[in-house]
Each structure stands twice: as C-alpha cells, then as structure tokens.
Design a protein around this motif. Structure first.
Motif, PDB file in Angstrom:
ATOM      1  N   ASN A   9      56.140  22.990  64.060  1.00 48.04           N
ATOM      2  CA  ASN A   9      56.628  22.138  65.152  1.00 48.04           C
ATOM      3  C   ASN A   9      56.074  22.718  66.439  1.00 48.04           C
ATOM      4  O   ASN A   9      56.560  23.741  66.918  1.00 48.04           O
ATOM      5  CB  ASN A   9      58.166  22.144  65.164  1.00 48.04           C
ATOM      6  N   LYS A  11      56.145  21.544  69.401  1.00 53.04           N
ATOM      7  CA  LYS A  11      56.939  21.236  70.614  1.00 53.04           C
ATOM      8  C   LYS A  11      55.997  20.745  71.729  1.00 53.04           C
ATOM      9  O   LYS A  11      55.035  20.064  71.441  1.00 53.04           O
ATOM     10  CB  LYS A  11      57.769  22.447  71.034  1.00 53.04           C
ATOM     11  N   HIS A  94      65.716  16.894  65.961  1.00 47.84           N
ATOM     12  CA  HIS A  94      65.616  18.323  66.275  1.00 47.84           C
ATOM     13  C   HIS A  94      66.702  18.676  67.300  1.00 47.84           C
ATOM     14  O   HIS A  94      67.040  17.862  68.156  1.00 47.84           O
ATOM     15  CB  HIS A  94      64.218  18.614  66.837  1.00 47.84           C
ATOM     16  N   GLU A  96      66.643  20.309  69.902  1.00 42.08           N
ATOM     17  CA  GLU A  96      66.238  20.143  71.314  1.00 42.08           C
ATOM     18  C   GLU A  96      66.321  18.678  71.719  1.00 42.08           C
ATOM     19  O   GLU A  96      66.626  18.363  72.871  1.00 42.08           O
ATOM     20  CB  GLU A  96      64.822  20.714  71.519  1.00 42.08           C
ATOM     21  N   GLU A 166      68.543  23.995  60.598  1.00 43.60           N
ATOM     22  CA  GLU A 166      68.118  24.789  61.754  1.00 43.60           C
ATOM     23  C   GLU A 166      69.338  25.209  62.565  1.00 43.60           C
ATOM     24  O   GLU A 166      69.813  24.442  63.410  1.00 43.60           O
ATOM     25  CB  GLU A 166      67.183  23.962  62.631  1.00 43.60           C
ATOM     26  N   ALA A 170      69.485  30.094  66.317  1.00 40.26           N
ATOM     27  CA  ALA A 170      68.325  30.843  65.806  1.00 40.26           C
ATOM     28  C   ALA A 170      67.003  30.249  66.278  1.00 40.26           C
ATOM     29  O   ALA A 170      65.948  30.831  66.046  1.00 40.26           O
ATOM     30  CB  ALA A 170      68.355  30.874  64.277  1.00 40.26           C
ATOM     31  N   ILE A 171      67.051  29.103  66.959  1.00 40.29           N
ATOM     32  CA  ILE A 171      65.801  28.431  67.321  1.00 40.29           C
ATOM     33  C   ILE A 171      65.237  29.013  68.614  1.00 40.29           C
ATOM     34  O   ILE A 171      65.898  28.973  69.669  1.00 40.29           O
ATOM     35  CB  ILE A 171      66.016  26.914  67.470  1.00 40.29           C
ATOM     36  N   GLY A 172      64.057  29.558  68.521  1.00 43.76           N
ATOM     37  CA  GLY A 172      63.363  30.085  69.691  1.00 43.76           C
ATOM     38  C   GLY A 172      64.031  31.313  70.298  1.00 43.76           C
ATOM     39  O   GLY A 172      63.711  31.720  71.406  1.00 43.76           O
ATOM     40  N   GLY A 210      64.284  28.397  62.250  1.00 44.49           N
ATOM     41  CA  GLY A 210      65.005  29.223  63.227  1.00 44.49           C
ATOM     42  C   GLY A 210      64.383  30.599  63.238  1.00 44.49           C
ATOM     43  O   GLY A 210      64.770  31.466  62.454  1.00 44.49           O
ATOM     44  N   SER A 211      63.359  30.754  64.103  1.00 41.16           N
ATOM     45  CA  SER A 211      62.671  32.042  64.243  1.00 41.16           C
ATOM     46  C   SER A 211      62.111  32.570  62.925  1.00 41.16           C
ATOM     47  O   SER A 211      62.073  33.777  62.698  1.00 41.16           O
ATOM     48  CB  SER A 211      63.587  33.085  64.904  1.00 41.16           C
ATOM     49  N   MET A 212      61.695  31.654  62.032  1.00 42.46           N
ATOM     50  CA  MET A 212      60.986  32.136  60.842  1.00 42.46           C
ATOM     51  C   MET A 212      59.598  32.606  61.302  1.00 42.46           C
ATOM     52  O   MET A 212      58.961  31.948  62.129  1.00 42.46           O
ATOM     53  CB  MET A 212      60.840  31.047  59.762  1.00 42.46           C
ATOM     54  N   LEU A 230      60.563  25.112  58.703  1.00 40.57           N
ATOM     55  CA  LEU A 230      60.126  24.393  59.902  1.00 40.57           C
ATOM     56  C   LEU A 230      59.931  25.478  60.954  1.00 40.57           C
ATOM     57  O   LEU A 230      60.869  26.197  61.303  1.00 40.57           O
ATOM     58  CB  LEU A 230      61.179  23.361  60.330  1.00 40.57           C
ATOM     59  N   ILE A 231      58.699  25.597  61.410  1.00 39.17           N
ATOM     60  CA  ILE A 231      58.298  26.767  62.192  1.00 39.17           C
ATOM     61  C   ILE A 231      57.940  26.350  63.605  1.00 39.17           C
ATOM     62  O   ILE A 231      57.028  25.527  63.787  1.00 39.17           O
ATOM     63  CB  ILE A 231      57.037  27.430  61.560  1.00 39.17           C
ATOM     64  N   GLY A 232      58.612  26.921  64.588  1.00 42.19           N
ATOM     65  CA  GLY A 232      58.282  26.632  65.983  1.00 42.19           C
ATOM     66  C   GLY A 232      57.257  27.619  66.504  1.00 42.19           C
ATOM     67  O   GLY A 232      56.052  27.470  66.286  1.00 42.19           O
ATOM     68  N   GLY A 233      57.747  28.657  67.198  1.00 42.73           N
ATOM     69  CA  GLY A 233      56.860  29.611  67.869  1.00 42.73           C
ATOM     70  C   GLY A 233      55.714  30.122  67.010  1.00 42.73           C
ATOM     71  O   GLY A 233      54.554  30.152  67.453  1.00 42.73           O
TER      72      GLY A 233
HETATM   73  C1  PEP Z   1      61.856  24.747  65.632  1.00 42.49           C
HETATM   74  O1  PEP Z   1      61.459  24.387  66.724  1.00 42.49           O
HETATM   75  O2  PEP Z   1      62.121  23.909  64.784  1.00 42.49           O
HETATM   76  C2  PEP Z   1      61.992  26.177  65.390  1.00 42.49           C
HETATM   77  C3  PEP Z   1      62.505  26.575  64.247  1.00 42.49           C
HETATM   78  O3  PEP Z   1      61.549  27.012  66.381  1.00 42.49           O
HETATM   79  P1  PEP Z   1      61.350  28.614  66.256  1.00 42.49           P
HETATM   80  O4  PEP Z   1      60.648  28.868  64.959  1.00 42.49           O
HETATM   81  O5  PEP Z   1      60.546  28.976  67.445  1.00 42.49           O
HETATM   82  O6  PEP Z   1      62.730  29.213  66.263  1.00 42.49           O
END
Ligand code: PEP
Length: 250
Positions: A9, A11, A94, A96, A166, A170-172, A210-212, A230-233
């Motif tokens: 993801n 963003k 999501h 956000e 999520e 834990a997200i970001g 969530g910060s995976m 689901l991976i953000g950063g």
């Molecule tokens: C996300 O945006 O769905 C997410 C999990 O972000 P992050 O991995 O940065 O926590």
C-alpha cells in the motif's frame, strides 16, 4: 491451503516516473515468488504502473474507490474506471480512509459490493484502535466490522475477496502486534466469516497489516491464520518488500 498474498500500500507516495522505477526493482527482486504479490498505488500512478508491470504476475491495485458507477461525485473514481485501466484489486476501508475521510462500515460494504460487481478483488480492512483494544473490544469490533462489510454478499463472491486485519495502533507506528496476537485476532475474523459463509471461510485469505517489515515478516507469516501481509512503509523500498515476499514464499 490458502496461497499467501503480499500487497503493498503505497499511500500518497511516488510520482508516475518513480512508480515505474520502483516496480522495475520489485519485478527484478521478486522473480522467485511463489506467493501472490500486489502493488496498490495512487490513482495517478496506475497507467505507469500497469505499463511497468508488463502484464506479469504482480497484481495492480488501487487504494480506494467510490461505490457508484458514475455521476456527480467530484474527485472520485469508480470501480468500473479502475477496471478499465487494468486494475484488478482495490483496498477498501483502510483505517486512514476511516479516520480522515469519514468512511464507515456501511460505505465499506457499498464499496466492497461495487468492487465485486466490477470484477475487482476487494482487500477489506478491519481493525481496532489502541483505546478499543485496551477496553477489551477487539474481538467484538473486528467481528462486527467483518459482518457489516460482507452484508448482502454471496458465498461465491466472498471467495474472491481478501480481508486485512490492521490494528490501527500498529499502522505506520513501528509497533507490531505480536505473532500470537495477530494470529488470534485473525482467528476471530475467520470465525465471523464462518458464521456467514460456513463453506467458504476456510478459503478466504486474511492478511495482517501494521508495521510488517523484512525483520518481523517471517514470524508473522509462519502463523497458521495469517495468509499474507498488507504492507505500508516497507513496500516503498524494493529490497524490504522483496524480503517480505521471500518470507511468504517459503
Ligand atoms: C498500511 O498502510 O496498510 C500499513 C500496514 O502501513 P505500515 O506497514 O506502514 O504500518
């Protein structure tokens, strides 16, 4: 046996030129993947991302959609529009979007139905805030969010959906649910799915998000209920994203 899915993801990051470059690196570094891989990119990046993906195995995803087909909804994009430019999956609800854009469990349900109608795979996000977890509401909340998201959706259609658990806290943030916490809550989500779809719940993928990252992915992905991430950063750096894909391909 559920095939794992690792979805990035992005963003609000990357221009089309940057998107094409990152996708090139991701393709190079994930060539041995045996899991499914998706990149969910900003709307503006979709054509460049599609061209960079060159019709390969990596799924092209969007980060949001509107639930109506067309009309006076300034600034919005429909699921049919996404489909027409080669998108095959879309993140829905999501945290956000829920936090900053007033999305609700009801709009998540409408968007999920619209995605299914357009032939897209919805990745439906559910999860609790820290206050909700500390108050002991996590299980009730994720069950409720899941049941509302799937209201009115047939078992056959549900098989082409994905859930992402999520935890909002834990997200970001760099904080991750422990492997056991994530597994347990995903088990609760699967139990909610079992109530609605006794014949399909075991086949619906439920991801953790969530910060995976490249360091904690192997432990999370080894849990029996966790079907991917689901991976953000970490999806914005090819080598980190590829390391997570590798951990899901074992
Ligand atoms: C996300 O945006 O769905 C997410 C999990 O972000 P992050 O991995 O940065 O926590």
């Amino acid at each position: 046996m559920r095939k794992k899915l690792i979805a990035g993801n992005w963003k609000m990051n990357k221009t089309p030129t940057e998107a094409a470059a990152l996708i090139g690196e991701i393709i190079n570094q994930t060539s041995g993947a045996t899991c499914d891989v998706a990149v969910c990119v900003p709307y503006i990046d979709i054509p460049a991302a599609r061209d960079a993906l060159k019709g390969g195995a990596i799924w092209l995803g969007a980060e949001n959609c509107h639930h109506k087909e067309s009309g006076a909804y300034t600034g919005e994009i429909s699921t049919g529009m996404l489909k027409s430019v080669g998108v095959n999956t879309v993140i829905i609800g999501h945290s956000e979007r829920r936090q900053y854009f007033a999305e609700t469990d009801e709009t998540v349900n409408l968007k999920t139905k619209a995605a299914i109608a357009a032939g897209l795979i919805p990745i439906i996000c559910v999860g609790e805030t820290l206050a909700q977890r500390e108050a002991g509401y996590t299980d009730a909340l994720v069950s409720y969010q899941t049941k509302i998201a799937y209201a009115g959706i047939s078992e056959k259609d549900a098989l082409n959906t994905v859930v992402a658990y999520e935890p909002v806290w834990a997200i970001g943030t760099g904080k991750t649910a422990t492997d056991e916490e994530a597994n347990e809550t995903i088990g609760v989500i699967r139990e909610a799915l079992r109530c609605i779809y006794p014949g399909a719940a075991e086949d619906i993928r439920i991801l953790y998000g969530g910060s995976m990252n490249e360091k904690n992915a192997a432990g999370l992905l080894a849990q029996p209920e966790i079907d991917g991430g689901l991976i953000g950063g970490a999806s914005l750096a090819a080598e980190k994203f590829a390391a997570i894909v590798k951990a899901a391909s074992l």
